[in-house]
Design an enzyme around this catalytic site. Structure first.
Site, PDB file in Angstrom:
ATOM      1  N   SER A 134      46.889  37.510  46.028  1.00 20.36           N
ATOM      2  CA  SER A 134      47.578  38.540  45.168  1.00 20.36           C
ATOM      3  C   SER A 134      48.397  39.909  45.295  1.00 20.36           C
ATOM      4  O   SER A 134      47.801  40.613  45.652  1.00 20.36           O
ATOM      5  CB  SER A 134      46.870  38.074  43.507  1.00 20.36           C
ATOM      6  OG  SER A 134      47.314  39.042  42.774  1.00 20.36           O
ATOM      7  N   TYR A 171      39.882  40.613  38.797  1.00 22.56           N
ATOM      8  CA  TYR A 171      41.086  39.899  39.416  1.00 22.56           C
ATOM      9  C   TYR A 171      41.256  41.226  41.020  1.00 22.56           C
ATOM     10  O   TYR A 171      41.378  40.456  42.282  1.00 22.56           O
ATOM     11  CB  TYR A 171      41.699  39.740  38.863  1.00 22.56           C
ATOM     12  CG  TYR A 171      42.686  38.829  39.235  1.00 22.56           C
ATOM     13  CD1 TYR A 171      42.295  37.039  39.540  1.00 22.56           C
ATOM     14  CD2 TYR A 171      44.027  38.928  39.386  1.00 22.56           C
ATOM     15  CE1 TYR A 171      43.675  36.513  40.110  1.00 22.56           C
ATOM     16  CE2 TYR A 171      45.109  37.871  40.112  1.00 22.56           C
ATOM     17  CZ  TYR A 171      44.485  36.407  40.316  1.00 22.56           C
ATOM     18  OH  TYR A 171      45.705  36.136  40.971  1.00 22.56           O
TER      19      TYR A 171
END
Lengths: 246, 248
Positions: free
Chosen positions: B141, B154
């Site tokens: 990401s 995350y």
């Protein structure tokens, strides 16, 4: 009407492979090269394979030549969908203190300034179209540096930052600007200086176990012209067998 | 068809980006294993693929469980006999500031996002090694690069995936297996809607330099490219697909 791709340095090596790939995909390819005979050879190969191509001469370091080239292409086809700036090279391998000012400028201009001049002339055409793909060419050395190639490494790092800035400038017009960064690639120009065997020995640390082929790079240039890459801009795509993982 | 007769396992394949990858690879001729924690949704994607006339299998899997991943591998080999492409897309996206974060949420994020990569790669790599070919593509990401407040677990897990991908690319290069990551920006999927209002989601989707809403198909395209023969010289890379939001 098929897409029109203008490829600087299209007369051989990576540029020639990119020209072949794009022509095989149905694009009309304009091969612009300092070496007109080389451009003409690639044009002939593409034509005999059933593709559409033109061969034109250009020195990308000369404003007047770049302007004339782009006017010529625009008048022939009325549009430019893809600009691939592949002309360039390292030219010298020597210590920084041995570079003359003229040599330094020669390397910077052939790589970085040439990219700027081509983009400056082509971008307004793409802005009018509200579409376009610009593909610049860096090098793994633009990230890692390379002893004996100071101006080349500087120019290639410059192209990466230039690409990001231009991507931000042209994004509102729907124009995508990205950089392809080749690793060690077996181009005819490189193989003149060193055999493929010697190169494979020197590059034995490449995770995929071989040096690159111009066709490996051509696939990436082509991918960046397709609808599949419509959401990608300002990025640098290293194609190098894993020798550099930035 | 760029992936004719290849067998592709896609974790997290039941929805969003994973579903777009599954459908995209099927259209390119691959046989698809839709592997997801949500078994029913996985089934419906597999049925969608079959209805298009392509081979597909749905497997319910928890990528953070050794036994569940072993079952996924066994079912894949029993059904299709091989694996050519592994897409590690399964992941979770929890929200918490660091000081309020429970150890359980930290562990869960890393077990699924990072540990799932490890367990799935470990389960499928021996077969790829034996055939001297394979493609592994992991979903990282942009947040792994630039971070995001209240998503530290995350962000850390996605940055760790990039490190894992580079190391694994070096391990598997000699066997002709490439390993790469894709780093999406904020995409038009269910995932960001778990923590943001619809208005916030749309504002994020429309605030990218490129006037283009990032759809799951935009992420699937580069993954199809990395899985194809055209990308045989690319390994250890993390490519950003984000409409120009972040440029590495």
């Amino acid at each position: 009407m098929s897409q029109v791709a203008l490829i600087s340095g299209g007369g051989g090596g990576i540029g020639g492979a990119a020209a072949h790939k794009m022509a095989a995909a149905g694009m009309t390819v304009v091969i612009a090269d300092f070496d007109h005979a080389a451009a003409e050879t690639v044009r002939g190969e593409i034509a005999s394979a059933g593709g559409k191509a033109d061969a034109l001469s250009v020195d990308v370091t000369q404003t007047r030549e770049v302007k004339a080239l782009v006017i010529d292409v625009a008048s022939r086809y009325g549009r430019i969908d893809v600009l691939a700036n592949i002309a360039g090279g390292s030219m010298y391998t020597k210590r920084m203190e041995e570079f003359t000012w003229a040599e330094w400028k020669q390397v910077i201009d052939a790589n970085l300034k040439g990219t700027f001049l081509m983009c400056r002339e082509v971008a307004p055409i793409m802005q009018k179209q509200k579409s376009g793909r610009i593909l610049n060419t860096a090098s793994n050395y633009g990230v890692t540096g390379s002893a004996l190639r100071t101006p080349y490494s500087a120019a290639k790092a410059g192209i990466i930052a230039f690409t990001k800035s231009l991507a931000l400038e042209l994004a509102p017009d729907g124009i995508l600007v990205n950089t392809v960064a080749p690793g060690p690639t077996d181009t005819p120009r490189v193989l003149e200086k060193e055999s493929a065997e010697a190169r494979n020995r020197r590059w034995s640390s490449i995770p995929l176990g071989r040096t690159g082929k111009p066709e490996d790079l051509a696939e990436m240039y082509y991918f960046l012209t397709t609808p599949e890459s419509a959401a990608i801009t300002g990025q640098t795509f290293h194609v190098n067998g894993g020798v550099v993982m930035p | 068809m760029r992936l004719k007769d290849k067998v592709a396992v896609i974790t997290g394949g039941a929805q969003g980006i994973g579903r777009a990858i599954a459908l995209g690879m099927a259209r390119e001729g691959a046989k698809i294993v839709v592997a997801d924690l949500q078994g029913e949704k996985a089934n419906s994607v597999a049925n969608e693929i079959k209805a298009l006339g392509h081979g597909a299998l749905a497997v319910e899997v928890n990528v953070a469980s050794e036994s569940s991943v072993k079952h996924l591998a066994k079912t894949t080999f029993d059904c299709f006999g091989r694996i050519d492409i592994l897409v590690n897309d399964a992941g979770i996206y929890l929200k918490s500031s660091v000081v309020d974060m429970t150890e359980a949420d930290w562990d869960r994020t890393h077990d699924i996002n990072l540990g799932g990569n490890f367990l799935c790669c470990r389960a499928f790599v021996p077969a790829m090694r034996a055939q001297k070919s394979g493609r592994i593509i992991s979903m990282a990401s942009g947040i792994g690069y630039y971070g995001m407040k209240q998503f530290s677990h995350y962000a850390a897990s996605k940055a760790a995936i990039i490190g894992f991908v580079k190391a694994l690319a070096r391990e598997l290069g000699p066997d002709g297996i490439t390993v790469n990551a894709i780093c999406p920006g904020s995409a038009n999927t269910a995932m960001p809607r778990g923590h943001r209002t619809e208005e916030e989601v749309m504002q994020r989707l429309h605030s990218t330099p490129l006037p283009h809403v990032l759809e799951p198909e935009d992420i699937a395209g580069p993954i199809l490219f990395l899985a194809s023969d055209a990308a045989s010289y690319i390994t250890g890379q993390a490519y950003n697909v984000n409409c120009g939001t972040y440029m590495v």
